[in-house]
Motif scaffolding. Structure first.
Motif, PDB file in Angstrom:
ATOM      1  N   VAL A  47      53.326 -58.704   6.771  1.00 41.90           N
ATOM      2  CA  VAL A  47      53.726 -57.385   7.266  1.00 41.90           C
ATOM      3  C   VAL A  47      53.212 -56.352   6.266  1.00 41.90           C
ATOM      4  O   VAL A  47      53.503 -56.446   5.072  1.00 41.90           O
ATOM      5  CB  VAL A  47      55.269 -57.250   7.342  1.00 41.90           C
ATOM      6  CG1 VAL A  47      55.664 -55.886   7.912  1.00 41.90           C
ATOM      7  CG2 VAL A  47      55.892 -58.379   8.147  1.00 41.90           C
ATOM      8  N   TYR A  48      52.444 -55.388   6.767  1.00 40.59           N
ATOM      9  CA  TYR A  48      52.061 -54.234   5.952  1.00 40.59           C
ATOM     10  C   TYR A  48      53.044 -53.110   6.292  1.00 40.59           C
ATOM     11  O   TYR A  48      53.128 -52.705   7.458  1.00 40.59           O
ATOM     12  CB  TYR A  48      50.646 -53.768   6.286  1.00 40.59           C
ATOM     13  CG  TYR A  48      49.554 -54.718   5.855  1.00 40.59           C
ATOM     14  CD1 TYR A  48      49.082 -54.714   4.554  1.00 40.59           C
ATOM     15  CD2 TYR A  48      48.978 -55.596   6.772  1.00 40.59           C
ATOM     16  CE1 TYR A  48      48.072 -55.571   4.154  1.00 40.59           C
ATOM     17  CE2 TYR A  48      47.959 -56.465   6.393  1.00 40.59           C
ATOM     18  CZ  TYR A  48      47.513 -56.445   5.083  1.00 40.59           C
ATOM     19  OH  TYR A  48      46.500 -57.293   4.690  1.00 40.59           O
ATOM     20  N   GLY A  49      53.762 -52.605   5.298  1.00 40.07           N
ATOM     21  CA  GLY A  49      54.737 -51.548   5.541  1.00 40.07           C
ATOM     22  C   GLY A  49      54.371 -50.272   4.802  1.00 40.07           C
ATOM     23  O   GLY A  49      53.996 -50.324   3.619  1.00 40.07           O
ATOM     24  N   PHE A  50      54.486 -49.134   5.489  1.00 39.35           N
ATOM     25  CA  PHE A  50      54.135 -47.834   4.897  1.00 39.35           C
ATOM     26  C   PHE A  50      55.296 -46.856   5.019  1.00 39.35           C
ATOM     27  O   PHE A  50      55.940 -46.764   6.068  1.00 39.35           O
ATOM     28  CB  PHE A  50      52.922 -47.221   5.615  1.00 39.35           C
ATOM     29  CG  PHE A  50      51.672 -48.034   5.475  1.00 39.35           C
ATOM     30  CD1 PHE A  50      50.785 -47.779   4.454  1.00 39.35           C
ATOM     31  CD2 PHE A  50      51.412 -49.074   6.362  1.00 39.35           C
ATOM     32  CE1 PHE A  50      49.630 -48.542   4.297  1.00 39.35           C
ATOM     33  CE2 PHE A  50      50.261 -49.845   6.223  1.00 39.35           C
ATOM     34  CZ  PHE A  50      49.376 -49.578   5.192  1.00 39.35           C
ATOM     35  N   ASP A  51      55.555 -46.130   3.949  1.00 42.07           N
ATOM     36  CA  ASP A  51      56.464 -44.978   4.016  1.00 42.07           C
ATOM     37  C   ASP A  51      56.132 -44.063   2.831  1.00 42.07           C
ATOM     38  O   ASP A  51      55.811 -44.546   1.742  1.00 42.07           O
ATOM     39  CB  ASP A  51      57.935 -45.397   3.963  1.00 42.07           C
ATOM     40  CG  ASP A  51      58.848 -44.329   4.575  1.00 42.07           C
ATOM     41  OD1 ASP A  51      59.459 -44.596   5.630  1.00 42.07           O
ATOM     42  OD2 ASP A  51      58.953 -43.210   4.006  1.00 42.07           O
TER      43      ASP A  51
END
Ligand code: SAM
Length: 188
Positions: A47-51
């Motif tokens: 999972v690539y997660g961005f914030d």
């Protein structure tokens, strides 16, 4: 009986994502989508997660460690519009989710915005594998939300029908701007 947009987004993710898949959480927030995605892809997936918010990344990192799901997740404190710099274009992405708006119980001035949201969506679509979904849960009751909603709706409505199927799902008799869901299926 009828699922709201958020619950329906999880149903769609559960129905389309498998162990070993590569997926994207474009708006990590408090991490509930990230945790679900990490369970669905398992230790062989990613999972690539961005914030953009440190708080979101830290809270989610803690949740993932607590649930022992951290190995399959890479979190980036940077805008989803930069995901093309991170994700290898040769590896097909099997699903992606956006929750537009602001982080609940946090700074309401930090919101997703049409220009960066559209950049992220247009970068992601070519990376998706055939049969996968890009899901957008659209919250738009806040200041700036209406403009982003209109821009995203216009963009996904104009995607070529031979290449993408686009669904709009949501309640139409509720007050206070209920969120709705957009799902784009890659057909070819
Ligand atoms: N999915 C989250 C959850 O389960 O808690 C909720 C996400 S919240 C509605 C929207 C998030 O988008 C906020 O945490 C905000 O910081 C983040 N955000 C705003 N602009 C962004 C950008 N350009 N790239 C990535 N995230 C962004």
């Amino acid at each position: 009986m009828l699922e709201n947009a958020l619950r329906f987004s999880h149903t769609l993710l559960k129905n389309t994502i498998s162990q070993g898949d590569i997926v994207v959480d474009a708006t990590v927030g408090n991490g509930s989508d990230t945790v679900l995605l990490a369970k669905l892809v398992g230790t062989n997936g990613k999972v690539y997660g961005f914030d953009v918010q440190k708080k979101a990344i830290e809270t989610t990192k803690e949740k993932l460690i607590y649930t022992n799901l951290h190995q399959q997740v890479e979190l980036y404190q940077q805008g989803h519009e930069t995901l093309g710099e991170i994700i290898d274009p040769k590896i097909p992405v099997s699903g992606a989710i956006f929750n537009l708006g602001y982080l609940p119980k946090s700074d309401k001035s930090i919101i997703t915005r049409s220009s960066t949201t559209l950049k992220a969506i247009s970068t992601l679509l070519p990376l998706l594998r055939k049969g996968s979904l890009l899901i957008i849960v659209v919250y738009y009751g806040h200041e700036g939300g209406e403009e982003e909603k209109d821009a995203v709706l216009e963009y996904v409505s104009q995607l070529p029908q031979k290449e993408y199927s686009t669904l709009k799902y949501g309640f139409i008799n509720q007050k206070n701007y209920p969120p709705f869901l957009l799902a784009v299926e890659k057909l070819v």
